[in-house]
Design a protein around this motif. Structure first.
Motif, PDB file in Angstrom:
ATOM      1  N   ASN A 125       0.846  -1.190   0.000  1.00 52.21           N
ATOM      2  CA  ASN A 125       0.000   0.000   0.000  1.00 52.21           C
ATOM      3  C   ASN A 125       0.875   1.231   0.000  1.00 52.21           C
ATOM      4  N   GLU A 126       0.347   2.339  -0.502  1.00 52.33           N
ATOM      5  CA  GLU A 126       1.111   3.578  -0.559  1.00 52.33           C
ATOM      6  C   GLU A 126       0.501   4.662   0.310  1.00 52.33           C
ATOM      7  N   THR A 127      -0.444   4.284   1.172  1.00 49.31           N
ATOM      8  CA  THR A 127      -1.056   5.247   2.089  1.00 49.31           C
ATOM      9  C   THR A 127      -1.149   4.660   3.497  1.00 49.31           C
ATOM     10  N   TYR A 128      -0.802   5.489   4.470  1.00 54.17           N
ATOM     11  CA  TYR A 128      -0.971   5.095   5.867  1.00 54.17           C
ATOM     12  C   TYR A 128      -2.443   5.185   6.242  1.00 54.17           C
ATOM     13  N   VAL A 129      -2.846   4.330   7.174  1.00 60.03           N
ATOM     14  CA  VAL A 129      -4.195   4.417   7.721  1.00 60.03           C
ATOM     15  C   VAL A 129      -4.075   4.598   9.234  1.00 60.03           C
ATOM     16  N   ILE A 130      -5.079   5.243   9.829  1.00 67.07           N
ATOM     17  CA  ILE A 130      -5.181   5.342  11.285  1.00 67.07           C
ATOM     18  C   ILE A 130      -6.217   4.319  11.721  1.00 67.07           C
ATOM     19  N   PRO A 131      -5.815   3.293  12.489  1.00 71.87           N
ATOM     20  CA  PRO A 131      -6.740   2.202  12.829  1.00 71.87           C
ATOM     21  C   PRO A 131      -8.077   2.664  13.419  1.00 71.87           C
ATOM     22  N   ASN A 132      -8.040   3.695  14.269  1.00 70.93           N
ATOM     23  CA  ASN A 132      -9.303   4.132  14.881  1.00 70.93           C
ATOM     24  C   ASN A 132      -9.991   5.254  14.103  1.00 70.93           C
ATOM     25  N   ASN A 133      -9.458   5.544  12.901  1.00 69.21           N
ATOM     26  CA  ASN A 133     -10.074   6.554  12.035  1.00 69.21           C
ATOM     27  C   ASN A 133      -9.842   6.147  10.583  1.00 69.21           C
ATOM     28  N   PRO A 134     -10.536   5.101  10.123  1.00 70.08           N
ATOM     29  CA  PRO A 134     -10.280   4.529   8.796  1.00 70.08           C
ATOM     30  C   PRO A 134     -10.524   5.488   7.634  1.00 70.08           C
ATOM     31  N   LEU A 135     -11.229   6.579   7.861  1.00 66.58           N
ATOM     32  CA  LEU A 135     -11.484   7.539   6.782  1.00 66.58           C
ATOM     33  C   LEU A 135     -10.265   8.415   6.501  1.00 66.58           C
ATOM     34  N   TYR A 136      -9.341   8.495   7.467  1.00 65.78           N
ATOM     35  CA  TYR A 136      -8.159   9.340   7.306  1.00 65.78           C
ATOM     36  C   TYR A 136      -7.036   8.533   6.656  1.00 65.78           C
TER      37      TYR A 136
END
Length: 401
Positions: A125-136
């Motif tokens: 993947n080329e984008t980080y995700v925030i586990p408790n904020n999947p929209l970010y």
């Protein structure tokens, strides 16, 4: 604002390097690591990363934990000394991509009360995700040079662990156009291929009669002198009484390495893959020599061949190309080459793509065998196509790469 970036150290160091690149506003770093990751024999990864990312050691804190002990991790991170340390920062950024699963869980649990900036980078993947904020989502800064990449893997140029050959290291400067013409002849002219093989048998095979004790050898006294003259002429060299080791290397396959190197360079330029402010040589190299330290059995077992013919880096992925102008239609030679590339891939991990470029015709069975080991094969049929039909994407194992 004073910011702290927290990373988990594991065998694969590139995700940590990408994190440091992606959060440049953080000038202070906490590395959560284990004894195994800092072992002198297997590689002190924190040191590799500090050197590769050019971090000020004063701004880096390294905390060693027991990877499989949740309570130990929580206790080490929550010590009085560490709690005082966290208070120095206005913002804490945490990347839980590294370490093992238990380390990621523990670090997430510990820091979730101190910051909302906890990131994870899914594989491929080329984008980080925030586990408790999947929209970010946050895009990864995947711009890495070859020297930085290798440095993060413990292969630092300044330590003489890696060196690079200059292109056009052949006895005379061959242009890309000349090499293209030579490729065209080599593909259809069986006699030319036989001459290259004959020179290899004379000077480079394991059982060769003639050996280079110096850079050049007087071949005029050899019974094969006339034959050698003919071979030299066929490959664009002027006959001489002396033949150099570089000339033999070039005729017996070095020319093909140079061709593949210039092919990749042309793709980078044509497809606009060189970022502004950088040079092409930051991302494409020929003749890379890896030199583990004496007695370094950990690296030596992976570097069964210390010479990487051509390498390039694109979107933080390293591509290692083995060039074989012939011989890959022989099962033993083919299997040996695939094994060597597979061993190297184990050292660099998922962030490397191994490619075998050959002018032999490779069977479907052997193509599949290489694929099992994660190796992409481009054989004679590929190089017979027009250069206009070729793209850098051809070197990828799949669309996902």
């Amino acid at each position: 604002m004073k910011k702290l970036l927290v990373n988990l150290i594991s065998e694969q160091t590139i995700p940590v390097l990408l994190s440091i690149n992606s959060f440049p506003e953080a000038k202070h770093h906490l590395f959560i690591t284990t004894r195994k990751m800092e072992d002198a024999e297997t590689g002190r990864r924190s040191l590799w990363l500090k050197k590769a990312a050019n971090l000020d050691p004063v701004n880096v804190v390294v905390t060693e934990v027991l990877a499989d002990d949740y309570n130990d991790i929580m206790a080490k991170l929550g010590s009085e000394q560490m709690e005082d340390y966290y208070k120095e920062f206005d913002e804490i950024i945490v990347n839980i991509t590294g370490g093992n699963k238990l380390m990621s869980i523990a670090v997430n649990e510990f820091f979730k009360g101190k910051t909302e900036n906890i990131y994870y980078l899914p594989i491929h993947n080329e984008t980080y995700v925030i586990p408790n904020n999947p929209l970010y989502k946050k895009t990864v800064n995947s711009l890495l040079s070859i020297e930085t990449y290798l440095g993060a893997c413990g292969l630092h140029k300044t330590d003489k662990r890696v060196s690079f050959k200059q292109p056009l290291n052949s006895p005379r400067a061959f242009t890309f156009e000349e090499l293209e013409r030579l490729l065209g002849e080599f593909l259809v002219n069986e006699e030319l291929r036989a001459k290259s093989e004959r020179l290899r048998l004379l000077f480079r095979a394991d059982d060769s009669v003639y050996r280079f004790k110096k850079d050049k050898l007087d071949y005029s006294v050899l019974p094969e002198a006339d034959e050698i003259d003919e071979i030299l002429t066929s490959f664009g060299f002027s006959p001489d009484e002396m033949i150099g080791k570089k000339t033999v290397d070039f005729i017996t396959g070095g020319w093909y390495e140079e061709y593949v190197y210039y092919l990749v360079c042309s793709m980078f330029e044509k497809e606009g893959l060189v970022p502004v402010g950088y040079d092409l040589e930051d991302f494409v190299k020929i003749g890379v020599q890896l030199s583990p330290k004496a007695g370094d059995e950990f690296k030596a077992k992976y570097f069964t061949s210390n010479d990487l013919d051509v390498i390039f880096i694109l979107n933080s992925k390293l591509y290692v190309i083995e060039c074989k102008s012939g011989g890959m239609d022989k099962t033993y030679d083919y299997n040996r080459t695939v094994y060597m590339q597979s061993a190297l891939r184990k050292y660099f991990g998922l962030s490397v793509t191994s490619v075998l470029c050959t002018l032999s015709s490779v069977s479907e069975e052997n193509m599949e065998k290489a694929k099992v080991f994660g190796i992409k094969v481009l054989d004679k049929s590929y190089f017979a196509n027009s250069i206009n039909e070729k793209s850098i994407k051809d070197f990828s194992q799949s669309k996902r790469d």
